[in-house]
Scaffold this active site. Structure first.
Site, PDB file in Angstrom:
ATOM      1  N   ARG A  36     -27.797  29.626  82.444  1.00  0.00           N
ATOM      2  CA  ARG A  36     -28.874  29.849  83.347  1.00  0.00           C
ATOM      3  C   ARG A  36     -28.189  30.385  84.816  1.00  0.00           C
ATOM      4  NH1 ARG A  36     -32.652  30.719  79.888  1.00  0.00           N
ATOM      5  NH2 ARG A  36     -32.835  29.105  78.357  1.00  0.00           N
ATOM      6  N   HIS A  66     -19.923  34.763  75.854  1.00  0.00           N
ATOM      7  CA  HIS A  66     -21.332  35.314  75.983  1.00  0.00           C
ATOM      8  C   HIS A  66     -21.762  35.187  77.341  1.00  0.00           C
ATOM      9  CE1 HIS A  66     -25.655  35.887  75.195  1.00  0.00           C
ATOM     10  NE2 HIS A  66     -25.424  35.964  74.024  1.00  0.00           N
ATOM     11  N   TYR A  69     -27.653  34.051  80.286  1.00  0.00           N
ATOM     12  CA  TYR A  69     -28.888  34.758  80.141  1.00  0.00           C
ATOM     13  C   TYR A  69     -29.391  35.166  81.389  1.00  0.00           C
ATOM     14  CZ  TYR A  69     -28.927  32.148  75.735  1.00  0.00           C
ATOM     15  OH  TYR A  69     -28.612  31.611  74.644  1.00  0.00           O
ATOM     16  N   HIS A 106     -26.754  40.493  76.470  1.00  0.00           N
ATOM     17  CA  HIS A 106     -28.027  40.929  76.378  1.00  0.00           C
ATOM     18  C   HIS A 106     -28.296  42.224  77.197  1.00  0.00           C
ATOM     19  CE1 HIS A 106     -29.726  36.826  74.963  1.00  0.00           C
ATOM     20  NE2 HIS A 106     -28.663  37.337  74.295  1.00  0.00           N
ATOM     21  N   GLU A 141     -25.656  43.221  72.656  1.00  0.00           N
ATOM     22  CA  GLU A 141     -26.186  42.483  71.308  1.00  0.00           C
ATOM     23  C   GLU A 141     -27.734  43.261  71.311  1.00  0.00           C
ATOM     24  OE1 GLU A 141     -27.597  37.901  70.050  1.00  0.00           O
ATOM     25  OE2 GLU A 141     -26.876  38.374  71.922  1.00  0.00           O
ATOM     26  N   ASP A 175     -27.109  40.206  65.454  1.00  0.00           N
ATOM     27  CA  ASP A 175     -27.588  39.237  65.077  1.00  0.00           C
ATOM     28  C   ASP A 175     -28.551  38.994  63.958  1.00  0.00           C
ATOM     29  OD1 ASP A 175     -29.533  36.727  65.384  1.00  0.00           O
ATOM     30  OD2 ASP A 175     -28.361  36.124  67.133  1.00  0.00           O
ATOM     31  N   HIS A 178     -31.966  38.187  65.166  1.00  0.00           N
ATOM     32  CA  HIS A 178     -32.708  39.244  65.905  1.00  0.00           C
ATOM     33  C   HIS A 178     -33.290  40.495  65.317  1.00  0.00           C
ATOM     34  CE1 HIS A 178     -30.665  37.718  69.785  1.00  0.00           C
ATOM     35  NE2 HIS A 178     -31.494  36.958  69.210  1.00  0.00           N
ATOM     36  N   HIS A 210     -23.719  37.379  65.117  1.00  0.00           N
ATOM     37  CA  HIS A 210     -24.264  35.975  65.387  1.00  0.00           C
ATOM     38  C   HIS A 210     -25.126  35.702  63.710  1.00  0.00           C
ATOM     39  CE1 HIS A 210     -24.497  36.431  69.969  1.00  0.00           C
ATOM     40  NE2 HIS A 210     -23.386  36.392  69.560  1.00  0.00           N
ATOM     41  N   ASP A 223     -37.657  35.644  68.716  1.00  0.00           N
ATOM     42  CA  ASP A 223     -36.228  35.027  68.382  1.00  0.00           C
ATOM     43  C   ASP A 223     -36.323  33.777  68.338  1.00  0.00           C
ATOM     44  OD1 ASP A 223     -33.498  34.639  68.781  1.00  0.00           O
ATOM     45  OD2 ASP A 223     -33.349  35.190  70.845  1.00  0.00           O
ATOM     46  N   HIS A 225     -34.225  31.077  65.997  1.00  0.00           N
ATOM     47  CA  HIS A 225     -33.344  30.668  64.926  1.00  0.00           C
ATOM     48  C   HIS A 225     -33.524  29.432  64.199  1.00  0.00           C
ATOM     49  CE1 HIS A 225     -30.008  33.134  67.795  1.00  0.00           C
ATOM     50  NE2 HIS A 225     -31.280  33.616  67.745  1.00  0.00           N
ATOM     51  N   GLU A 255     -25.181  30.586  65.759  1.00  0.00           N
ATOM     52  CA  GLU A 255     -26.187  30.157  66.720  1.00  0.00           C
ATOM     53  C   GLU A 255     -27.157  29.276  66.230  1.00  0.00           C
ATOM     54  OE1 GLU A 255     -25.624  33.417  70.251  1.00  0.00           O
ATOM     55  OE2 GLU A 255     -27.114  33.462  68.632  1.00  0.00           O
TER      56      GLU A 255
END
Length: 276
Positions: A36, A66, A69, A106, A141, A175, A178, A210, A223, A225, A255
């Site tokens: 975050r 990664h 976000y 992203h 991604e 992914d 995704h 992913h 999205d 998972h 993930e």
């Protein structure tokens, strides 16, 4: 292929490599900093060296970082956009120091500016940051396409890359969840999905995957998972994904929403269906 999962490096790279070994993984993914946002934890060369020694001893493949976000390379606000550029530039240098070859990012959300504007802003941010001689590749991604996300279509990713001054330092991370959410049928037509990706982007740019099941249906643009076999793609279809020749040699990271023992079982299954 090198199978792994998303792990924490809060106790250092060396401990993260040990945790990966404990679940029979030969790669892993981690956040470059708090997902975050916030300040990045200082790296220690002794920790990096110990991790490298273990990685070599256990025949690890490429490890994947990664980005947090909070990075939005398409942000409409100048302050937010500048934060994304600066954070990415700093993380590229930190990952070079840690001998991590890839950072997944992203692409961003245009937040009402429109897709074309979003693509232009992402490309401009990358052009400001990327250098031809850098050792760390940025992996854009592919997204599910929720809301104003850029990257839900292969055409989005290709359009960004086409605008780059040094496209050779940019690859793609796909992914499975995704893809399914974005409307690419990985359940029944994964080979056709790969053929379309190759035609639009180029399979040579696929550097990591992913690996997840999906709680939402094909084309949902959501999205969500799921653990392997507990979603709408299903274990049988995901086994066929892993068996695709185009994925050989790639780092493939879970993930899924499980715990460390779930990762162990899923990696064991991944090895079984690929005869590893």
């Amino acid at each position: 292929m090198y199978f792994g999962a998303h792990l924490s490096i809060s106790k250092g790279f060396h401990n993260a490599v040990r945790e990966a070994i404990s679940i029979e993984a030969r790669t892993f993914q981690f956040f470059t900093r708090n997902p975050r946002g916030g300040q990045a934890k200082a790296l220690k060369q002794e920790d990096i060296d110990k991790a490298l020694q273990l990685r070599e001893e256990y025949n690890f493949g490429p490890i994947v970082a990664h980005a947090p976000y909070t990075i939005n390379l398409a942000a409409p606000k100048e302050e937010t956009w500048n934060f994304a550029r600066q954070t990415l530039a700093a993380d590229i240098e930190r990952m070079r120091q840690a001998c991590i070859p890839y950072i997944v990012v992203h692409p961003g959300s245009h937040v009402g500016q429109g897709l074309d504007v979003g693509i232009e802003k992402i490309a401009k941010a990358l052009n400001d940051v990327l250098k031809a001689d850098q050792e760390v590749l940025i992996l854009l991604e592919g997204m599910a396409g929720a809301g104003s996300e850029v990257g839900g279509r292969f055409e989005d990713l290709a359009a960004i890359i086409e605008r780059l001054e040094v496209p050779e330092v940019v690859g793609i991370c796909l992914d499975t969840c995704h893809l399914f959410g974005a409307g690419y049928d990985v359940k029944d037509n994964f080979q056709e999905v790969l053929q379309e990706f190759d035609k639009i982007v180029g399979l040579q740019r696929l550097k990591a995957m992913h690996f997840n099941d999906s709680l939402q249906p094909l084309g949902s643009r959501k999205d969500r998972h799921a653990m392997i076999g507990q979603g709408l793609i299903g274990a049988e279809a995901l086994a066929k994904v892993l068996q695709a020749p185009a994925l050989q040699g790639l780092p493939i990271n879970l993930e899924t929403p499980g715990e460390i023992e779930d990762y162990r079982r899923e990696i064991e299954w991944m090895k079984k269906v690929t005869n590893q």
